[in-house]
Design a protein around this motif. Structure first.
Motif, PDB file in Angstrom:
ATOM      1  N   THR A   1       0.975  -1.145  -0.078  1.00  8.82           N
ATOM      2  CA  THR A   1      -0.387   0.271  -0.013  1.00  8.82           C
ATOM      3  C   THR A   1       0.795   1.123  -0.196  1.00  8.82           C
ATOM      4  O   THR A   1       0.456   1.861  -1.086  1.00  8.82           O
ATOM      5  N   ASN A   2       2.030   1.436   0.823  1.00  4.90           N
ATOM      6  CA  ASN A   2       2.614   2.409   0.558  1.00  4.90           C
ATOM      7  C   ASN A   2       3.335   2.432  -0.407  1.00  4.90           C
ATOM      8  O   ASN A   2       3.754   3.750  -0.831  1.00  4.90           O
ATOM      9  N   GLN A   3       3.750   1.269  -0.938  1.00  2.00           N
ATOM     10  CA  GLN A   3       4.324   1.568  -1.963  1.00  2.00           C
ATOM     11  C   GLN A   3       3.398   2.560  -3.764  1.00  2.00           C
ATOM     12  O   GLN A   3       3.806   3.032  -4.113  1.00  2.00           O
ATOM     13  N   LEU A   4       2.088   1.715  -3.651  1.00  2.00           N
ATOM     14  CA  LEU A   4       0.849   2.778  -4.143  1.00  2.00           C
ATOM     15  C   LEU A   4       1.124   3.670  -4.051  1.00  2.00           C
ATOM     16  O   LEU A   4       0.483   4.868  -4.529  1.00  2.00           O
ATOM     17  N   ASP A   5       0.943   3.950  -2.223  1.00  2.00           N
ATOM     18  CA  ASP A   5       0.681   5.822  -2.023  1.00  2.00           C
ATOM     19  C   ASP A   5       1.715   6.340  -2.661  1.00  2.00           C
ATOM     20  O   ASP A   5       1.448   7.806  -3.120  1.00  2.00           O
ATOM     21  N   GLN A   6       3.003   6.142  -2.789  1.00  2.00           N
ATOM     22  CA  GLN A   6       3.841   6.351  -3.454  1.00  2.00           C
ATOM     23  C   GLN A   6       4.362   6.841  -4.333  1.00  2.00           C
ATOM     24  O   GLN A   6       4.329   7.810  -4.946  1.00  2.00           O
ATOM     25  N   GLN A   7       3.786   5.979  -5.283  1.00  2.00           N
ATOM     26  CA  GLN A   7       3.199   5.796  -7.057  1.00  2.00           C
ATOM     27  C   GLN A   7       2.845   7.074  -7.014  1.00  2.00           C
ATOM     28  O   GLN A   7       2.816   8.473  -7.719  1.00  2.00           O
ATOM     29  N   SER A   8       1.195   7.034  -5.649  1.00  2.00           N
ATOM     30  CA  SER A   8       0.930   8.696  -6.372  1.00  2.00           C
ATOM     31  C   SER A   8       0.844   9.955  -5.824  1.00  2.00           C
ATOM     32  O   SER A   8       1.135  10.427  -7.181  1.00  2.00           O
ATOM     33  N   ARG A   9       1.594  10.009  -4.953  1.00  2.00           N
ATOM     34  CA  ARG A   9       2.499  10.525  -4.388  1.00  2.00           C
ATOM     35  C   ARG A   9       3.826  11.174  -6.040  1.00  2.00           C
ATOM     36  O   ARG A   9       3.829  12.526  -6.047  1.00  2.00           O
ATOM     37  N   LEU A  10       4.284  10.675  -6.280  1.00  3.58           N
ATOM     38  CA  LEU A  10       5.119  10.808  -7.541  1.00  3.58           C
ATOM     39  C   LEU A  10       4.364  11.232  -8.612  1.00  3.58           C
ATOM     40  O   LEU A  10       4.815  12.544  -9.146  1.00  3.58           O
ATOM     41  N   GLN A  11       3.428  10.568  -9.171  1.00  3.49           N
ATOM     42  CA  GLN A  11       2.535  11.310 -10.423  1.00  3.49           C
ATOM     43  C   GLN A  11       2.100  13.310  -9.723  1.00  3.49           C
ATOM     44  O   GLN A  11       2.186  13.923 -11.042  1.00  3.49           O
ATOM     45  N   GLN A  12       1.520  12.585  -8.394  1.00  2.00           N
ATOM     46  CA  GLN A  12       0.987  14.242  -7.760  1.00  2.00           C
ATOM     47  C   GLN A  12       2.157  15.486  -8.351  1.00  2.00           C
ATOM     48  O   GLN A  12       2.614  16.461  -8.649  1.00  2.00           O
ATOM     49  N   LEU A  13       3.593  14.770  -7.703  1.00  2.00           N
ATOM     50  CA  LEU A  13       5.126  15.704  -7.853  1.00  2.00           C
ATOM     51  C   LEU A  13       4.828  16.147  -9.374  1.00  2.00           C
ATOM     52  O   LEU A  13       5.216  16.942  -9.922  1.00  2.00           O
ATOM     53  N   GLN A  14       5.114  14.641 -10.071  1.00  2.00           N
ATOM     54  CA  GLN A  14       4.992  15.275 -11.721  1.00  2.00           C
ATOM     55  C   GLN A  14       4.385  16.111 -12.455  1.00  2.00           C
ATOM     56  O   GLN A  14       4.881  16.915 -12.503  1.00  2.00           O
ATOM     57  N   GLN A  15       2.991  15.963 -12.076  1.00  2.00           N
ATOM     58  CA  GLN A  15       1.847  17.372 -12.713  1.00  2.00           C
ATOM     59  C   GLN A  15       2.790  18.221 -11.839  1.00  2.00           C
ATOM     60  O   GLN A  15       2.696  19.259 -12.454  1.00  2.00           O
ATOM     61  N   GLN A  16       2.958  18.427 -10.278  1.00  2.00           N
ATOM     62  CA  GLN A  16       3.229  19.731 -10.236  1.00  2.00           C
ATOM     63  C   GLN A  16       4.521  20.050 -11.069  1.00  2.00           C
ATOM     64  O   GLN A  16       4.261  22.007 -11.519  1.00  2.00           O
ATOM     65  N   ILE A  17       4.973  19.644 -11.192  1.00  2.00           N
ATOM     66  CA  ILE A  17       6.568  19.850 -11.822  1.00  2.00           C
ATOM     67  C   ILE A  17       6.902  20.034 -13.641  1.00  2.00           C
ATOM     68  O   ILE A  17       6.815  21.402 -13.964  1.00  2.00           O
ATOM     69  N   ASP A  18       5.125  19.632 -13.807  1.00  2.60           N
ATOM     70  CA  ASP A  18       4.462  19.629 -15.494  1.00  2.60           C
ATOM     71  C   ASP A  18       3.988  21.014 -15.211  1.00  2.60           C
ATOM     72  O   ASP A  18       4.225  21.984 -16.166  1.00  2.60           O
ATOM     73  N   LEU A  19       3.672  21.593 -14.227  1.00  2.00           N
ATOM     74  CA  LEU A  19       2.736  22.745 -13.692  1.00  2.00           C
ATOM     75  C   LEU A  19       3.746  24.114 -14.271  1.00  2.00           C
ATOM     76  O   LEU A  19       3.665  24.942 -14.578  1.00  2.00           O
ATOM     77  N   TYR A  20       4.756  24.018 -12.975  1.00  2.00           N
ATOM     78  CA  TYR A  20       6.081  24.618 -13.015  1.00  2.00           C
ATOM     79  C   TYR A  20       6.703  24.983 -14.450  1.00  2.00           C
ATOM     80  O   TYR A  20       6.634  25.923 -14.635  1.00  2.00           O
ATOM     81  N   LYS A  21       6.301  23.861 -15.119  1.00  2.00           N
ATOM     82  CA  LYS A  21       7.072  24.363 -16.412  1.00  2.00           C
ATOM     83  C   LYS A  21       6.255  24.979 -17.176  1.00  2.00           C
ATOM     84  O   LYS A  21       7.357  24.938 -17.694  1.00  2.00           O
ATOM     85  N   THR A  22       5.119  25.181 -17.056  1.00  2.00           N
ATOM     86  CA  THR A  22       4.669  26.416 -17.916  1.00  2.00           C
ATOM     87  C   THR A  22       4.317  27.650 -17.025  1.00  2.00           C
ATOM     88  O   THR A  22       3.766  28.141 -17.937  1.00  2.00           O
TER      89      THR A  22
END
Lengths: 417, 417
Positions: free
Chosen positions: A2-23
Motif C-alpha cells: 500500500t505504501n508503495q502505491l501511495d508513493q507511486q501516486s505521490r510521485l505522479q502528483q509531484l510530476q504534475q506539479q513539476i509539469d505545471l511549474y514548467k508552464t
C-alpha cells in the motif's frame, strides 16, 4: 505494498506539479547570499552624510595616505572583532579580497612566521571544514593549495580530526573558519573548538587560521550566539601570530560599497602593512568616514542590524515553515534552524543534490551549484544544498522553496520506489 | 683666481643663508606628488551627488556584483584610454594596486600569453626607464623581479637599448612606462618610441608593457602633448596582448577616494577577470556612479582638469622661476620645463643628490629621497632630485625651492672650489 502505491501516486502528483511549474516560465534566483532591496535601503541615509573637510592638509582624508585606515574606523572594527585598534587594517570594499591577498602574499613571501615563501614548499595544503564557503575554496584552488575536507558538526569542524592532521603534516598551512553562523550550516563554534584551534600543536610553524567573521553581527533573533575571542585564545595559548581575522560591513550597509577590515597580532599587522605599502597608498577614507559617521559605534551597528533582522527573519521563518510542511517527518532531508547568518543548509538523505539542483534549474529556479559548499565541488554525499533566503521578495522566496521541496521529494521518491 | 675668490665668498654667503634657515625651525614637505587642498575642493560637489536607487534589484549598484564595473564608468575610461569599453576593468581607488596585482598574478599564474607562471622561470627581469616612478620599482623589488635601468631622453626610454635587450634576453618580461608627462621628467613618448615598443621583437613571448597613463589628463597649459595610442600600435604590429594600460581619477577628483581602471586586449581582460573573480565580487559601484555623474564624459573631465591647471600652474611657474633665478646659467644643474604632470626633475651636474637632500632635510625641507627615481635607489650619477610642487601652498613652495637651490649651489661649490 500500500505504501508503495501511495508513493507511486505521490510521485505522479509531484510530476504534475513539476509539469505545471514548467508552464510558468519562472525566473527565480537563490544562488547567492545577497541582501535584498529593503535591506540596502536601510543605509541610504549614509549617502547623505556630510563629509567634513579637514583643514590640516596633512590630515585631509580626501587625499592620499593612511595605509591602515582612519582611527575611528579602526576603533569600530576593533570593537567588532574584539581586538585593539593597532591590530586592525581597514581595506577597500571586499574582505574576500583581503583574504585572497593574505594567502597570495603568503605564497609569494611567506608570513611573518614563515621561513620561506609558501610556493617554495613542495606542497601546501589547507583544511576546509565543509559544507563551507565556496569562495574560500576557490581561492585555495586558484593558488594551487590542496584542500582537505573536514566534516562539521554543531560545534564547528570535527576538532579531533583537525588536531590529528595538523600535528602530523607540515604541509598543512592553515584552516578556513566561519566561526559565527557558519556559511552555510548556521552553526557557531563552541568554546572548546575555539580553544583547541588556538592551542593545538601544528607541524607547520606558520600555520594560519583564516577566521572569516562575516556574520559576527548578523543575529536573526534576540538570542545571539557567543563565540569566544580567537585572538585572545591564540594569545593565551602562546600562538598570537596564528590567526588572521576578517570581517566587513558588506551585509551591514551596501554589499558592493562597504568597508572591510582584517586583524591579527601587532607583529602580523606590521608585517602585512610593510608588504601592503608597496601595493597601495591606502583605501578609500571618505567611505571609511561615512560608515563611522552613519553607524557611530558598536551599539549603533547592533541597532542597525536589528533592522536587517526584521526584514530577513520572516524570510527565514517562511523557508523553515515550507520545508517543514513539505519535507518534515518524511526522512528525506535534514536542516537546522539557524539563529543568524545568511543561509539554511539542506542535507538530502538520498545522494541527489546535483539532480535536484538541475531539476530546479529546468523549472526556472537557480540555486547555488550542488557541491559548491565542498572543496573542488566534491560533496562526497552529493547531499548538501545551500539555501539563500535573503535576496528574493517574500512571495518569490515562498514559491522558490516550494519548488525546491517538490524537486527534493520527487527526486527522492524516484530513487526509492 | 678672482673667480675662486668670488666662489669662496659666495660659499660663505650660502653658508650664512643655511645657518639662517637652521634657526627657522622649518617643516616643509615636498616628498610626494599629492594634490593640494584647493585641488581637492574642486570635487567637493561630487560628494553631494544624489545616488539614484535602481529598482531592478538585479541592477542595484548598491549590491554585490559587476566585476568589470558599471557600463558608464567603463565608457568614460575607454574614452580616456582610447580603447573599447569591453577592454576595460574598473578597480577600486588605486591604479597602483591594479598594477601590483597584474604583476603579482603574472608571477603566480603567468599571463594570458605565458607558458607558465613567471615564478617558475629561473629569473624574471624588467626594464625600468629612469628616472622613473619609485613605486613601480618597489613593486618589482618586492616581487623579486630584477630591474635593469634604461636611460631616458626627451622622447622616452632610449629605444635602441630597449630593442637590443628584449631581443636577446628571454628573462626580460616587461617594461614600465609613464608615457605622458613622465614621472618625474615630464617628457612624453614620441610616436617612434610608441611604435617601436609595440612592434619590437621580444625574446619573451609574454613580454608586457606596463603603460601607466597616470597623467593622461594632466595638462598644465593650453598645449597638450599627444602620445600615440599604444593599444592601436600593438594591435597594428600584431602584438595586441603585449600591453596593459592603467590610469585613475586620483589626481582628477580625490586622491584617496577615486576610481582606477586598467585596459588591454579583450583576451587579456577576459583572462584577468577570470582570475579576479576569485579575489573579489566587484569594486565600489556607488563611487563609480558618483564619478560619472560628476564628470559626465571626456569633455567634462577635460574641463575639470583645466581648473586643476589653474591652481597648480602658478606653482610650476614659481618653481621654474626660482630655479632659473638661483641656478640658471651657472652650469650646476639642468631641468626641463614640463607642460603637464606632477613633477619637475632636477639633474645636478655634480654627483651630490644624496648630500643635497640630506642637507635640505637638516634644514626642515623633506624631499623625495635621492635615488628614489632609480631602481634599487641606485642613481648612477647621484644626480636626480624629484621636485613635487603641487601640494605645498605657494608661499611655502617658494621658500622650499629657494632652500633647495641654496643647498644645490652650496654643495656644488663645496666640491668644486
Amino acid at each position: 505494498m500500500t505504501n508503495q502505491l501511495d508513493q507511486q501516486s505521490r510521485l505522479q502528483q509531484l510530476q504534475q506539479q513539476i509539469d505545471l511549474y514548467k508552464t510558468m516560465n519562472l525566473d527565480l534566483n537563490m544562488a547567492r547570499g545577497k541582501p535584498c532591496t529593503e535591506q540596502l535601503d536601510l543605509s541610504n541615509a549614509m549617502l547623505d552624510i556630510k563629509i567634513p573637510i579637514e583643514r590640516d592638509p596633512n590630515k585631509d582624508f580626501r587625499n592620499y595616505g593612511t595605509l591602515d585606515g582612519l582611527p575611528g574606523t579602526k576603533q569600530l572594527f576593533a570593537d567588532i572583532l574584539e581586538v585593539q585598534p593597532e591590530q586592525i587594517i581597514i581595506g577597500g570594499n571586499s574582505s574576500l579580497s583581503m583574504m585572497y591577498t593574505t594567502l597570495a602574499k603568503a605564497m609569494l613571501y611567506g608570513t611573518y612566521v614563515s621561513d620561506r615563501p609558501w610556493n617554495k614548499e613542495d606542497k601546501v595544503k589547507f583544511l576546509c571544514p565543509s559544507p563551507g564557503y565556496d569562495r574560500h575554496f576557490a581561492i585555495c584552488e586558484q593558488l594551487g593549495i590542496e584542500m582537505i575536507t573536514i566534516n562539521m558538526d554543531q560545534n564547528g569542524p570535527i576538532i579531533d580530526e583537525v588536531e590529528t592532521l595538523v600535528k602530523e603534516d607540515p604541509a598543512i598551512k592553515g584552516i578556513w573558519c566561519v566561526p559565527k553562523y557558519s556559511n552555510p550550516t548556521g552553526i557557531s563554534y563552541s568554546s572548546e573548538v575555539v580553544k583547541r584551534l588556538a592551542s593545538m600543536e601544528t607541524a607547520a610553524k606558520d600555520f594560519v587560521i583564516m577566521w572569516d567573521n562575516a556574520y559576527v553581527l548578523h543575529d536573526l533573533y534576540e538570542e545571539s550566539a557567543v563565540v569566544d575571542s580567537i585572538m585572545e585564545a591564540c594569545s593565551n595559548a602562546g600562538n598570537p601570530h596564528r590567526v588572521y581575522l576578517f570581517t566587513s560591513m558588506s551585509k551591514v550597509t551596501f554589499a558592493g560599497a562597504a568597508v572591510a577590515a582584517m586583524a591579527g597580532s601587532v607583529e602580523n599587522i606590521q608585517f602585512v602593512l610593510k608588504i601592503l605599502g608597496v601595493q597601495t597608498i591606502g583605501s578609500d577614507k571618505i567611505n571609511q568616514y561615512r560608515h563611522v559617521a552613519f553607524l557611530k559605534d558598536l551599539d549603533g551597528v547592533k541597532e542597525h542590524m536589528k533592522k536587517h533582522a526584521e526584514i530577513i527573519q520572516p524570510k527565514f521563518d517562511a523557508t523553515l515553515e515550507i520545508l517543514e510542511a513539505h519535507l518534515g517527518g518524511k526522512g528525506i532531508a535534514n536542516w537546522v534552524k539557524p539563529i543568524g547568518g545568511y543561509f539554511i543548509s539542506l542535507d538530502l538523505v538520498q545522494s541527489s543534490a546535483k539532480e535536484v539542483v538541475a531539476l530546479a534549474a529546468s523549472l526556472g529556479l537557480k540555486l547555488t551549484a550542488a557541491g559548491a559548499t565542498y572543496p573542488y565541488y566534491n560533496d562526497p554525499n552529493d547531499g548538501n544544498i545551500r539555501i539563500a533566503p535573503t535576496f528574493p521578495p517574500l512571495e518569490e522566496l515562498k514559491k522558490a522553496i516550494e519548488i525546491l521541496c517538490v524537486c527534493v521529494e520527487y527526486t527522492y521518491l524516484k530513487h526509492n520506489l
